[in-house]
Design an enzyme around this catalytic site. Structure first.
Site, PDB file in Angstrom:
ATOM      1  N   HIS A  46       0.807  -1.224   0.000  1.00  0.00           N
ATOM      2  CA  HIS A  46       0.000   0.000   0.000  1.00  0.00           C
ATOM      3  C   HIS A  46       0.828   1.255   0.000  1.00  0.00           C
ATOM      4  CE1 HIS A  46      -2.964  -3.006   0.936  1.00  0.00           C
ATOM      5  NE2 HIS A  46      -3.581  -2.287   0.040  1.00  0.00           N
ATOM      6  N   ARG A 103     -15.188   1.542  -6.934  1.00  0.00           N
ATOM      7  CA  ARG A 103     -15.157   0.098  -6.725  1.00  0.00           C
ATOM      8  C   ARG A 103     -15.434  -0.157  -5.248  1.00  0.00           C
ATOM      9  NH1 ARG A 103      -9.647  -3.060  -7.595  1.00  0.00           N
ATOM     10  NH2 ARG A 103      -9.068  -2.130  -5.599  1.00  0.00           N
ATOM     11  N   GLU A 161     -11.246 -10.270 -12.910  1.00  0.00           N
ATOM     12  CA  GLU A 161      -9.898 -10.429 -12.358  1.00  0.00           C
ATOM     13  C   GLU A 161      -9.487 -11.892 -12.254  1.00  0.00           C
ATOM     14  OE1 GLU A 161      -8.860  -7.118  -9.461  1.00  0.00           O
ATOM     15  OE2 GLU A 161     -10.921  -7.548  -8.870  1.00  0.00           O
ATOM     16  N   ASP A 174      -4.564  -8.588 -11.000  1.00  0.00           N
ATOM     17  CA  ASP A 174      -4.980  -9.882 -10.477  1.00  0.00           C
ATOM     18  C   ASP A 174      -5.143 -10.898 -11.599  1.00  0.00           C
ATOM     19  OD1 ASP A 174      -5.133  -9.913  -7.616  1.00  0.00           O
ATOM     20  OD2 ASP A 174      -6.635  -8.339  -7.774  1.00  0.00           O
ATOM     21  N   ARG A 183       1.657 -11.601  -7.736  1.00  0.00           N
ATOM     22  CA  ARG A 183       2.000 -10.249  -8.181  1.00  0.00           C
ATOM     23  C   ARG A 183       2.930  -9.535  -7.220  1.00  0.00           C
ATOM     24  NH1 ARG A 183      -3.826  -7.133  -7.421  1.00  0.00           N
ATOM     25  NH2 ARG A 183      -2.647  -5.227  -7.145  1.00  0.00           N
ATOM     26  N   CYS A 207      -8.040  -1.699 -16.279  1.00  0.00           N
ATOM     27  CA  CYS A 207      -7.576  -0.750 -15.267  1.00  0.00           C
ATOM     28  C   CYS A 207      -6.384  -1.246 -14.441  1.00  0.00           C
ATOM     29  CB  CYS A 207      -8.711  -0.346 -14.337  1.00  0.00           C
ATOM     30  SG  CYS A 207      -9.293  -1.663 -13.288  1.00  0.00           S
TER      31      CYS A 207
END
Ligand code: PEP
Ligand code: MG
Length: 724
Positions: free
Chosen positions: A342, A485, A584, A608, A618, A655
């Site tokens: 993050h 989202r 995803e 994803d 990832r 995206c």
């Protein structure tokens, strides 16, 4: 050892003293010339002419092995010990006994201290320990530059230019000065003759440190998990054996702070080979040691003010801490950290150059050092020389030129040379991202990640608070479309106030919509907040991580229920409300046709999707880049998704991070995608390439490479671009 003398003289005195007191024929000090090379810097017993001449690589001979393994070698029969190497240039007769201990400081290798004797004997535990204490003092003196400087053979530490090769976290280049998140504590006096006084100082600091840990425990929220973690931390703080070891170090002649650091160094050396659980616990000990050091030396407590052009250097950093530093930072360089973390998302939102996994930088860098950060290549030049600096200056100038070019096309609609209109949207997740909407030239927000507000707080945010924030996002968008989202948590995004699930494979576990459907409370609260924020305005909503049609239908049923509720409460409903799904998982590409009819739009979450398609985590740097996005398998999957969406006339966009990479974006457009959402800073570069592109030609290049049996179309596309 505390005597004032020139460096070499001091080293000579030390080897003399050690050899005499340990009754050995030889005592030698080897110090690191550079990361990989040790140099004999003083000796008693070997040929004087070999001083500053004899060198060895880390791992070479017994001395090199001590350095590599960061552990003593103690043997009565050196010649038959694994790794032994005879060095005739030192005039070394065959000495039977060998004891070498590493000279190290907090995980940084500085050298090796050795004693040798002809008589075959193994050194006692006490002797090994005594030599380790001497090595500790040597380490502190080395750090202080006692053996380096004017006229000395070795260059001073922390003065040389060093290049760190890490991993790209966020592109961009910056020049600035180092600001250490956790500045290193400098011990100016490692030795003391007054063990009683030092023990008293140690105990005073230990008591204070324990008090602060107790306070932390009493303030911890009711959450059991959190309490357990702090309780484990507290057990360390009260560990008797740890304090006893430090007292022994003091009795052997160290000051309190040197004793703390000696044990910390030993713990760090153990940490290298520990399993992950133990590593966490040892990290606790590291944290406690740092607290003690700060108390004993009075250093490092003051956060101070950020210098101008500050480049933050840290081992790792959480998103909350990074947000506290704010956007004024020029760049961030982390010793650990991963692309999916993050903190990385925050840095990317700010378009702040970020380098991850710059191994060793927190031990090498000092606050105030000049540093050049090249986010594109994931490298950082510490204390660069003039040549590197001027080359870097050119890079900065070129980047500046490119920025001017991007600014000049900001208001140009993105239409390719062969007349295809591509919509370019931006990804966002913080209020602070919104100013980029007009400056980047984005046509709207294609993905607003709502997790960050949940991640940076200690408890679930309240509905009113969220509604206020979402409303401000819509205000800032000034009528441009925004796609929110719903909460995407789980996997690496663990909420501090949610019970952590101990899952064997969190990325494949209870996450995102799966949590939302099983425990709909938070999701429904969020849906209410979103509808209230719209207050009659148009809005797009999408659900993350939909793996099969049922999940989408169920999630949408929750939304329908909330819409009815809002109506019955007399609240305004959005003028138009489009409800989409994030694709995803590969499974959704093969969903029943009805799914594509039901969804108002589909957004491909490439990060994803790619990790599941190739079964490559990832966040795992070892495997993440093994599979190219332009691999024909992946592009064929994109083609398939576009085809299915075309059949049902369902709008589709992409995206994931790859949408922001110009060549990838170009290929996606060639595969038929007409909407891409990316970091704001990527819009300029992507638009720049698309404006000049002929998608028909690119598509032919891709098809030819595919037909020719290539694994990736990248070489062919790059060759085509070069020709153009
Ligand atoms: C994705 O997976 O591509 C995506 C956009 O979502 P996130 O990166 O937040 O998982
Ligand atoms: Mg995702």
């Amino acid at each position: 050892m505390a005597e004032a003398a020139a460096g070499q003289e001091r080293l000579d005195r030390i080897v003399e003293l050690v050899a005499t007191s340990m009754e050995t024929e030889v005592c030698s000090i080897y110090l690191h010339r550079d990361e990989q090379t040790l140099e004999l810097c003083a000796t008693r017993g070997l040929k004087a002419a070999s001083v500053h001449v004899t060198r060895m690589r880390v791992g070479e001979g017994l001395v090199g092995r001590v350095a590599r393994n960061r552990a003593p070698i103690n043997t009565a029969d050196a010649p038959s010990t694994k790794g032994f190497r005879y060095m005739p240039e030192t005039g070394e007769e065959v000495f039977s006994s060998f004891l070498g201990v590493p000279v190290q400081r907090l995980g940084e290798r500085l050298g090796v201290l050795v004693v040798q004797s002809k008589a075959a004997r193994e050194f006692s535990e006490d002797e090994v320990y005594a030599l380790e204490v001497v090595a500790m003092v040597l380490a502190e003196m080395t750090e202080l530059g006692a053996f380096t400087g004017e006229g000395e053979a070795l260059k001073p530490r922390h003065a040389q230019q060093v290049l760190f090769k890490g991993v790209m976290g966020q592109e961009g280049a910056a020049e600035g000065v180092v600001y250490l998140h956790d500045p290193r504590v400098v011990i100016t006096n490692p030795v003391s003759d007054d063990p009683e006084k030092e023990c008293a100082r140690l105990m005073e600091a230990v008591d204070k440190m324990r008090l602060s840990v107790d306070k932390m425990l009493s303030q911890a929220s009711g959450d059991r998990e959190q309490k357990e973690v702090i309780e484990a931390f507290r057990m360390f703080a009260y560990s008797r054996s740890w304090v006893r070891r430090m007292e022994e170090d003091i009795n052997a002649g160290l000051t309190a702070e040197a004793a703390v650091e000696k044990e910390q160094t030993a713990a760090r050396a153990r940490m290298r080979d520990a399993d992950p659980y133990l590593r966490e616990r040892l990290a606790d000990l590291d944290d406690l040691s740092n607290r003690l050091l700060r108390m004993l030396t009075g250093q490092g407590n003051d956060r101070g003010t950020l210098p101008e052009n500050a480049v933050l250097v840290a081992r790792n950093i959480g998103p909350g801490e990074l947000l506290e530093y704010g956007r004024t930072l020029k760049a961030v360089v982390l010793e650990e950290g991963s692309v999916g973390s993050h903190a990385a998302i925050v840095a990317r939102a700010w378009a702040m150059p970020l380098v991850l996994q710059a191994t060793g930088i927190t031990t090498e860098a000092l606050s105030g050092d000049t540093i050049l950060v090249d986010g594109d290549q994931g490298i950082a030049h510490l204390r660069p020389d003039d040549i590197v600096r001027s080359a870097f200056g050119e890079k900065l100038a070129m980047a500046e030129q490119a920025q001017q070019r991007y600014a000049s096309i900001r208001d140009t609609k993105c239409v390719t040379e062969d007349g295809q209109r591509i919509e370019l949207m931006m990804n966002a997740g913080l209020m602070a991202d919104l100013p980029s909407l007009p400056t980047s030239g984005a046509e709207g927000v294609g993905l607003f990640r709502t997790e960050l507000q949940f991640l940076t707080r200690n408890s679930v945010p309240r509905r009113g608070e969220l509604a206020g924030l979402y409303a401000r996002v819509l205000d800032a968008a000034q009528g441009l479309p925004v796609t929110f989202r719903t909460l995407d948590i789980g996997s690496d995004k663990v909420l501090p106030y949610m019970k952590a699930q101990d899952e064997p494979n969190p990325a494949l576990g209870w996450r995102a919509i799966r949590v939302g459907l099983d425990k709909p409370g938070v999701m429904r609260m969020q849906l209410q907040a979103l509808l209230r924020a719209a207050n009659g305005r148009s809005m797009n909503l999408m659900f993350p991580f939909i793996a099969q049609m049922e999940e989408f239908l169920e999630a949408r049923a929750h939304l329908t229920r909330e819409l009815h509720r809002e109506t019955s409460l007399g609240h305004a409903l959005p003028e138009t409300l489009k409800v989409g799904a994030m694709l995803e998982t590969p499974s959704l590409a093969f969903a029943p046709r009805r799914f594509f009819q039901e969804a108002d739009f589909i957004s491909i979450g490439g990060n994803d999707l790619k990790q599941f398609f190739f079964a490559a985590d990832r966040e795992n740097e070892r495997v993440r880049r093994r599979y190219d996005t332009l691999n024909v398998s992946f592009l064929s999957l994109i083609e398939k998704i576009v085809a299915r969406c075309t059949e049902t006339d369902t709008p589709v966009s992409f995206c994931g991070e790859d949408a922001g990479r110009p060549v990838e974006a170009l290929c996606f457009a060639a595969m038929g995608l007409r909407s891409l959402s990316m970091r704001p800073a990527s819009i300029g570069p992507v638009k720049n390439i698309l404006l000049k592109a002929d998608l028909g030609q690119v598509r032919s290049v891709i098809d030819e490479a595919r037909d020719a049996g290539e694994q990736s179309v990248r070489p062919a596309v790059m060759e085509y671009l070069r020709r153009r």
